[in-house]
Design an enzyme around this catalytic site. Structure first.
Site, PDB file in Angstrom:
ATOM      1  N   GLU A  89       0.808  -1.212   0.000  1.00 22.99           N
ATOM      2  CA  GLU A  89       0.000   0.000   0.000  1.00 22.99           C
ATOM      3  C   GLU A  89       0.840   1.260   0.000  1.00 22.99           C
ATOM      4  O   GLU A  89       1.981   1.253   0.448  1.00 22.99           O
ATOM      5  CB  GLU A  89      -0.841   0.034   1.283  1.00 22.99           C
ATOM      6  CG  GLU A  89      -1.860  -1.041   1.325  1.00 22.99           C
ATOM      7  CD  GLU A  89      -2.484  -1.152   2.694  1.00 22.99           C
ATOM      8  OE1 GLU A  89      -2.720  -0.114   3.332  1.00 22.99           O
ATOM      9  OE2 GLU A  89      -2.726  -2.286   3.111  1.00 22.99           O
ATOM     10  N   CYS A 109       5.214  -7.409   7.461  1.00 23.50           N
ATOM     11  CA  CYS A 109       6.221  -6.970   8.441  1.00 23.50           C
ATOM     12  C   CYS A 109       6.357  -8.071   9.484  1.00 23.50           C
ATOM     13  O   CYS A 109       5.397  -8.767   9.778  1.00 23.50           O
ATOM     14  CB  CYS A 109       5.741  -5.680   9.115  1.00 23.50           C
ATOM     15  SG  CYS A 109       6.932  -4.969  10.280  1.00 23.50           S
ATOM     16  N   CYS A 113       3.902  -5.663  16.023  1.00 20.88           N
ATOM     17  CA  CYS A 113       3.280  -4.667  16.907  1.00 20.88           C
ATOM     18  C   CYS A 113       1.779  -4.965  17.066  1.00 20.88           C
ATOM     19  O   CYS A 113       1.085  -5.284  16.095  1.00 20.88           O
ATOM     20  CB  CYS A 113       3.470  -3.256  16.369  1.00 20.88           C
ATOM     21  SG  CYS A 113       5.208  -2.768  16.299  1.00 20.88           S
ATOM     22  N   CYS A 116      -0.941  -3.049  14.828  1.00 18.73           N
ATOM     23  CA  CYS A 116      -0.656  -2.802  13.417  1.00 18.73           C
ATOM     24  C   CYS A 116      -1.164  -3.928  12.524  1.00 18.73           C
ATOM     25  O   CYS A 116      -0.922  -5.103  12.781  1.00 18.73           O
ATOM     26  CB  CYS A 116       0.856  -2.639  13.242  1.00 18.73           C
ATOM     27  SG  CYS A 116       1.316  -2.258  11.555  1.00 18.73           S
ATOM     28  N   SER A 213       9.122   4.962  16.587  1.00 18.69           N
ATOM     29  CA  SER A 213       7.813   4.546  17.125  1.00 18.69           C
ATOM     30  C   SER A 213       8.024   4.120  18.569  1.00 18.69           C
ATOM     31  O   SER A 213       8.467   3.010  18.833  1.00 18.69           O
ATOM     32  CB  SER A 213       7.251   3.392  16.292  1.00 18.69           C
ATOM     33  OG  SER A 213       7.057   3.832  14.972  1.00 18.69           O
ATOM     34  N   LEU A 214       7.704   5.011  19.471  1.00 16.63           N
ATOM     35  CA  LEU A 214       7.979   4.759  20.880  1.00 16.63           C
ATOM     36  C   LEU A 214       6.757   4.131  21.558  1.00 16.63           C
ATOM     37  O   LEU A 214       6.832   3.077  22.157  1.00 16.63           O
ATOM     38  CB  LEU A 214       8.386   6.068  21.561  1.00 16.63           C
ATOM     39  CG  LEU A 214       9.150   5.947  22.854  1.00 16.63           C
ATOM     40  CD1 LEU A 214      10.443   5.168  22.664  1.00 16.63           C
ATOM     41  CD2 LEU A 214       9.458   7.341  23.424  1.00 16.63           C
ATOM     42  N   HIS A 215       5.640   4.821  21.480  1.00  9.27           N
ATOM     43  CA  HIS A 215       4.341   4.284  21.896  1.00  9.27           C
ATOM     44  C   HIS A 215       4.214   3.918  23.369  1.00  9.27           C
ATOM     45  O   HIS A 215       3.219   3.308  23.757  1.00  9.27           O
ATOM     46  CB  HIS A 215       3.941   3.058  21.069  1.00  9.27           C
ATOM     47  CG  HIS A 215       3.866   3.316  19.594  1.00  9.27           C
ATOM     48  ND1 HIS A 215       3.276   4.444  19.057  1.00  9.27           N
ATOM     49  CD2 HIS A 215       4.302   2.598  18.525  1.00  9.27           C
ATOM     50  CE1 HIS A 215       3.353   4.394  17.738  1.00  9.27           C
ATOM     51  NE2 HIS A 215       3.979   3.293  17.383  1.00  9.27           N
ATOM     52  N   ASN A 289      -5.658   4.107  14.908  1.00  9.05           N
ATOM     53  CA  ASN A 289      -6.582   3.654  13.880  1.00  9.05           C
ATOM     54  C   ASN A 289      -7.016   2.278  14.314  1.00  9.05           C
ATOM     55  O   ASN A 289      -6.189   1.379  14.400  1.00  9.05           O
ATOM     56  CB  ASN A 289      -5.814   3.507  12.562  1.00  9.05           C
ATOM     57  CG  ASN A 289      -6.243   4.518  11.543  1.00  9.05           C
ATOM     58  OD1 ASN A 289      -7.421   4.766  11.366  1.00  9.05           O
ATOM     59  ND2 ASN A 289      -5.270   5.076  10.864  1.00  9.05           N
ATOM     60  N   CYS A 332      -2.123   1.174   8.645  1.00  9.18           N
ATOM     61  CA  CYS A 332      -1.137   0.408   7.882  1.00  9.18           C
ATOM     62  C   CYS A 332      -1.633  -1.004   7.609  1.00  9.18           C
ATOM     63  O   CYS A 332      -1.993  -1.726   8.515  1.00  9.18           O
ATOM     64  CB  CYS A 332       0.135   0.247   8.702  1.00  9.18           C
ATOM     65  SG  CYS A 332       0.878   1.771   9.101  1.00  9.18           S
TER      66      CYS A 332
HETATM   67  N1  SAH Z   1       7.880  -0.181  10.934  1.00  8.14           N
HETATM   68  C1  SAH Z   1       8.003   1.229  11.033  1.00  8.14           C
HETATM   69  C2  SAH Z   1       7.225   2.018  10.015  1.00  8.14           C
HETATM   70  C3  SAH Z   1       5.830   1.586   9.645  1.00  8.14           C
HETATM   71  S1  SAH Z   1       4.442   2.039  10.601  1.00  8.14           S
HETATM   72  C4  SAH Z   1       7.682   1.689  12.439  1.00  8.14           C
HETATM   73  O1  SAH Z   1       7.327   0.863  13.263  1.00  8.14           O
HETATM   74  O2  SAH Z   1       7.846   2.863  12.733  1.00  8.14           O
HETATM   75  C5  SAH Z   1       4.333   3.790  10.673  1.00  8.14           C
HETATM   76  C6  SAH Z   1       3.738   4.258  11.986  1.00  8.14           C
HETATM   77  O3  SAH Z   1       2.352   3.924  12.097  1.00  8.14           O
HETATM   78  C7  SAH Z   1       4.433   3.656  13.189  1.00  8.14           C
HETATM   79  O4  SAH Z   1       4.616   4.627  14.178  1.00  8.14           O
HETATM   80  C8  SAH Z   1       3.422   2.634  13.644  1.00  8.14           C
HETATM   81  O5  SAH Z   1       3.641   2.288  14.983  1.00  8.14           O
HETATM   82  C9  SAH Z   1       2.115   3.353  13.367  1.00  8.14           C
HETATM   83  N2  SAH Z   1       0.926   2.504  13.328  1.00  8.14           N
HETATM   84  C10 SAH Z   1       0.801   1.243  12.911  1.00  8.14           C
HETATM   85  N3  SAH Z   1      -0.467   0.804  13.072  1.00  8.14           N
HETATM   86  C11 SAH Z   1      -1.175   1.822  13.593  1.00  8.14           C
HETATM   87  C12 SAH Z   1      -2.522   1.993  13.996  1.00  8.14           C
HETATM   88  N4  SAH Z   1      -3.418   1.009  13.897  1.00  8.14           N
HETATM   89  N5  SAH Z   1      -2.888   3.193  14.488  1.00  8.14           N
HETATM   90  C13 SAH Z   1      -1.983   4.197  14.605  1.00  8.14           C
HETATM   91  N6  SAH Z   1      -0.709   4.092  14.254  1.00  8.14           N
HETATM   92  C14 SAH Z   1      -0.289   2.927  13.760  1.00  8.14           C
END
Ligand code: SAH
Length: 372
Positions: A89, A109, A113, A116, A213-215, A289, A332
């Site tokens: 995508e 991937c 996570c 995701c 991506s810390l989260h 999301n 994503c």
């Molecule tokens: N693998 C990389 C880049 C891809 S994801 C990474 O982890 O950074 C890009 C961003 O979108 C990352 O910060 C990821 O954590 C976030 N992301 C993935 N799924 C998501 C969701 N359902 N809602 C919000 N952010 C999301």
């Protein structure tokens, strides 16, 4: 078939020279490729040369399988098809300063996570540099007279630093003479935090913006959301980010998706602020999301505001990311999944068993996931 789109200009010259053509043809072909042209459109090449190349090489490794135009803003979501039948995508966003394309770096991937959608079926394969470039070329063709992609974010499916060499090659392609001409200052690379690779990237001395991506404000919460956190403690990840800042002089963006009941309380915000004190960074709050396959909930507007307020009180620079193309979207990986599900193109047996990031010597595993 030779993947010409992954080649640097000098490599295309060498390639055509080996086919017995003059080297300047290589420069012409390189420029055509970066304009999104296929061999038949390379009008300043003799027909016989076009035919010869078509037999041996691929100019455009990516094409648009479907596109979805948002009704609420200018966002377009693409499903790109690759030559082996896989698809990835991309999202094209129109900001006041121009078009930004979100590019995928892998089919799926393996980082696992919890929130995701890209990772639900593991990683099928990594993309080549040409396949990353090809996504931009498709978007440029789609835009036509309306404009072209100015900014690139490596935030589509995949973990860019898990496909390190191809990503570095792609970045270098963007600034090759006679090519697509996207400055690396207009590129952001997002990672879940692969420490050694973050440090290696810092040493490449490329002026790209690093997004991390810390989260989470601590390892306990981070491990619930991100299996990779079992391999790299947060302090090591933040140290690598500090190293990146030191080496490149660029501030790092910290991405933080707010998940209700997990990482979104004001106490979490205060803890996060404490850990980031003195660091040249910016926190980007991402509204989660929701992914139907993952039972995680996003937060309300007032929860976002409360979180932001705590960060502001602690003088941590932070903003909330704008949501775009909500109607077409999907987080994503959602679009690809919908397509796979509806066409049943792939079967479960096709996928790797690499969903979870499994470090050498163990350490990953089921306990790295939220008990969903
Ligand atoms: N693998 C990389 C880049 C891809 S994801 C990474 O982890 O950074 C890009 C961003 O979108 C990352 O910060 C990821 O954590 C976030 N992301 C993935 N799924 C998501 C969701 N359902 N809602 C919000 N952010 C999301």
């Amino acid at each position: 078939m030779t993947d010409l789109a992954s080649m640097k200009r000098g490599e295309v010259r060498d390639y055509v020279r080996n086919l017995g053509m003059p080297a300047f043809r290589g420069d012409q072909i390189f420029t055509w490729i970066h304009r999104g042209a296929d061999f038949a459109e390379m009008t300043n090449l003799p027909r016989s040369m076009q035919d010869r190349l078509r037999e041996a090489a691929v100019a455009q490794p990516v094409s648009v399988m479907r596109s979805f135009q948002s009704r609420v803003d200018d966002t377009v979501k693409f499903l790109f098809s690759l030559r082996d039948g896989n698809c990835v995508e991309g999202v094209l966003m129109h900001y006041h300063h121009g078009y930004t394309l979100c590019v995928s770096t892998q089919v799926g991937c393996r980082m696992g996570c919890a929130f995701c959608a890209s990772t639900l079926e593991g990683c099928v394969r990594s993309l080549s540099a040409g396949e990353m470039l090809g996504q931009i070329l498709c978007a440029n063709r789609f835009l036509g007279e309306k404009g072209r992609v100015h900014n690139v974010v490596l935030m589509g499916s995949g973990e860019p630093l898990d496909n390190y060499d191809a990503v570095i090659r792609f970045l270098n392609l963007l600034r090759e003479e006679g090519g697509i001409g996207i400055g690396l200052r207009n590129v952001s690379l997002s990672t879940c935090g692969l420490v050694e690779k973050m440090r290696a990237l810092a040493d490449e001395n490329l002026p790209v913006t690093l997004s991390l991506s810390l989260h989470a404000p601590n390892d306990r919460i981070r491990r619930m959301l991100m299996p990779v956190a079992r391999v790299y403690p947060m302090e090591a990840v933040l140290d690598a980010a500090r190293y990146y800042i030191e080496r490149t002089g660029r501030r790092v963006i910290l991405e933080y998706a707010l998940v209700d009941g997990v990482n979104a309380s004001p106490a979490c915000a205060r803890e996060l602020a404490g850990r980031l004190r003195g660091m040249q960074c910016h926190v980007n709050l991402i509204p989660l999301n929701s992914v139907p396959e993952r039972q995680l909930r996003g937060v309300t507007e007032s929860q976002v505001r409360a979180f932001l307020k705590e960060l502001e009180l602690a003088r941590i620079s932070a903003t909330r990311r704008r949501e775009m193309g909500d109607d077409i979207a999907g987080a994503c990986g959602q679009l690809r999944r919908h397509t796979l599900n509806s066409t049943e193109k792939r079967e479960a047996a096709d996928t790797d068993d690499e969903t979870l990031f499994s470090p050498e010597g163990g350490g990953g595993g089921e306990d790295g996931r939220l008990p969903l």
